[in-house]
Design a protein around this motif. Structure first.
Motif: not given
Length: 280
Positions: A164-170, A248-254
């Motif tokens: 689960i990750r949170v995406i901020l919307i402008p 973190d923003v893109l949801g990459h683990s690497s």
């Protein structure tokens, strides 16, 4: 292995992939690649020598190494599941690319041209969709998480493959999304819907973007949803200069995955060398 036995195994493997919570698109691709292999096999028994022959066959077809490795990954996964690990083969070794092909580099100016053309043609859903993907960096498979509720909160919670990750919307985009939803009488749930009220498929999004690029002079090779994510990554990094935050923003683990998004063209690299002024 007979036809019925093969189908039984493939059905079981497909069920296993679902239990492991792989995305539906991933499952479909795996099964498509495996069935292609079984068709090519022509009833011969599965042995490592035959799988190596398949690997060589794929190379003769002129496929990109990454594409071949993806097909081998699908097959190796099946072998692992079926207790046939001895049939697995190694992936092709791929040297890490330093530069991105200019023919695939979507510029900010070209992005604006796509948006402008879509709006001039009255294609507000497409324009807003392009704007949303590019302004948030979401994957095309995550468009469904852009809901009326998310627009009101200014953030979307994306839950895929147990992460689960949170995406901020402008804020400005939130206002546009809410206004569009009100105009389309969408009071809750997904914002980007078909006329039948269903979520847009990646195929439909892809097709609409390709049709748009023909009228803007932008090369079709540059116009696809994932390239909007690349443009977001490039511009975000220019502002924050923090690859960890970008990952973190893109949801990459690497971070190695994130580095791929930051590749520049050879032309830009050459310009940087000139700016060093080391040749007298």
């Amino acid at each position: 292995m007979g036809y019925e036995r093969t189908e039984e195994m493939l059905t079981a493997y497909e069920g296993y992939l679902r239990e492991e919570e792989h995305k539906q698109t991933t499952i479909e691709k795996y099964m498509r690649d495996i069935r292609f292999f079984t068709s090519w096999l022509g009833g011969r028994p599965v042995e490592k020598a035959v799988v190596l022959e398949w690997k060589e066959y794929l190379q003769t077809k002129g496929l990109a190494p990454a594409t071949i490795n993806a097909k081998l990954s699908a097959l190796n996964g099946l072998f692992q599941f079926a207790g046939m690990k001895e049939c697995s083969v190694k992936f092709l070794r791929i040297q890490r690319q330093m530069f991105r092909e200019p023919s695939r580099e979507l510029t900010q100016d070209e992005y604006k041209r796509l948006l402008g053309r879509a709006r001039r043609e009255g294609k507000e859903r497409l324009a807003l969709l392009i704007e949303t993907i590019c302004a948030t960096g979401i994957r095309v498979s995550e468009v469904a998480y852009i809901t009326v509720e998310a627009a009101r909160k200014g953030r979307a919670e994306i839950d895929l493959k147990g992460k689960i990750r949170v995406i901020l919307i402008p804020e400005k985009l939130c206002k546009k999304l809410i206004k569009y939803a009100e105009m389309e009488r969408i009071t809750c749930g997904e914002i980007f819907l078909t006329q039948n009220g269903k979520g847009l498929s990646r195929q439909q999004i892809w097709r609409e973007m390709k049709e748009l690029c023909k009228k803007t002079g932008v090369e079709p090779s540059k116009v696809f949803p994932h390239n909007l994510r690349h443009l977001f990554a490039t511009l975000f990094y220019r502002v924050c200069k923090d690859i960890v935050q970008l990952a973190d923003v893109l949801g990459h683990s690497s971070i190695n995955t994130t580095r791929i998004y930051l590749m520049t063209t050879g032309t830009e690299h050459a310009r940087h060398l000139e700016m060093l002024k080391l040749v007298m």
